[in-house]
Design an enzyme around this catalytic site. Structure first.
Site, short mmCIF file in Angstrom:
data_model
loop_
_atom_site.label_atom_id
_atom_site.label_comp_id
_atom_site.label_asym_id
_atom_site.label_seq_id
_atom_site.Cartn_x
_atom_site.Cartn_y
_atom_site.Cartn_z
N LYS A 18 0.82 -1.23 0.00
CA LYS A 18 0.00 0.00 0.00
C LYS A 18 0.85 1.27 0.00
CE LYS A 18 -4.38 -1.95 1.34
NZ LYS A 18 -5.43 -2.18 2.34
N ARG A 54 -3.69 -10.35 4.42
CA ARG A 54 -4.11 -10.33 3.01
C ARG A 54 -2.95 -9.74 2.20
NH1 ARG A 54 -6.58 -6.88 -0.67
NH2 ARG A 54 -8.12 -7.85 -2.05
#
Length: 293
Positions: A233, A268
């Site tokens: 991210k 995840r």
């Protein structure tokens, strides 16, 4: 003292929460996801990637046909179904027994996609809106009798990064998730079938993402397994001055270790092979159940 969570069985996998960290592999069949958009945009490429994830030791594959990156546009129901359903069917028909029986999570905010995906062989629903976008989601999931992941989000992927002003970040997160858990239970979803996700990167600044990782244990009192998704991210990119998401593997690894140290249950991730190794070593350090060796 938080409750001991009951195990969850999906197909042939028994998830024994607290014993070890489970790895969820991200498989986006989208042209525009922030990290791997277009990489697995055909059925053959997506199927091959699922195979690689299983070989690398993945525990769940999370299939998504709708990008949720900041600023993402929504796609039509037909388009989302056309992306997701054939891949689930192909995995379930695989001659490779491990692949054919891998638990499949479906990353969707649509109850219609959830229904079709479970009928095609999906095992749980991963709803980034906390089942807020589709008012039928919770009742449909209850009828399907499958687990659901409820994530914290404000606004939509298109607007969320303008909605990062919190008076009490962790308190507001907990309150939102508690309300969504109660809504799910009210619709008939058993508490044992609810997993929570603090929504790293969704209506959060980089500093707020780090704060969530530091304070993850405060969500334990909600008595649900915790999923954390930091993989590649942008906040990791900012810390590393690394604009290419695919070059954020080791930055992601650091966040995964932090999440495990603060008792996350599922990670995840995009880079399954690497994070399987990372979680195995971090589990040996942090999980009490491994100390008897």
């Amino acid at each position: 003292m938080t409750a001991v969570l009951n195990p969850l069985t999906l197909r042939e996998t028994c998830f024994q929460w607290g014993k070890r960290t489970y790895i969820m592999g991200v498989l986006n069949i989208t042209p525009d996801s922030f990290s791997d958009g277009g990489d697995f945009n055909s059925l053959e490429m997506a199927f091959n990637q699922a195979q690689k994830m299983v070989e690398a030791g993945v525990d769940i594959i999370d299939i998504g046909g709708q990008s949720t990156r900041p600023g993402a546009e929504t796609v039509s129901l037909k388009e989302e179904l056309n992306r997701v359903i054939p891949l689930i069917q192909a995995i379930r028909k695989s001659s490779d027994e491990l692949l054919a029986n891998i638990p499949i999570s479906v990353d969707t905010t649509s109850s219609q996609v959830a229904q079709a995906a479970v009928q095609a062989g999906g095992d749980l629903i991963n709803d980034i809106s906390g089942a807020m976008f589709d008012p039928k989601m919770l009742s449909v999931v209850a009828q399907l009798n499958v687990p659901i992941i409820l994530m914290h989000l404000r606004g939509t992927p298109k607007t969320m990064q303008t909605l990062t002003d919190y008076q009490d970040l962790i308190g507001e997160l907990r309150q939102f998730l508690e309300e969504r858990i109660q809504a799910a239970i009210h619709q008939g979803i058993p508490r044992d079938y609810i997993i929570i996700d603090p929504g790293i990167g969704f209506a959060k600044t980089g500093v707020q993402n780090l704060k969530i990782l530091r304070n993850l244990t405060q969500l334990r009192s909600l008595d649900c397994p915790i999923l954390v998704g930091t993989s590649r991210k942008s906040f990791i990119g900012h810390l590393l001055n690394q604009p290419d998401p695919k070059q954020r593997v080791w930055g992601t690894a650091a966040t995964c270790v932090a999440a495990i140290g603060n008792s996350a249950d599922i990670l995840r991730v995009h880079d399954v092979k690497e994070m399987v190794d990372v979680s195995r070593v971090a589990d040996a350090i942090y999980r009490v159940s491994l100390e008897k060796e």
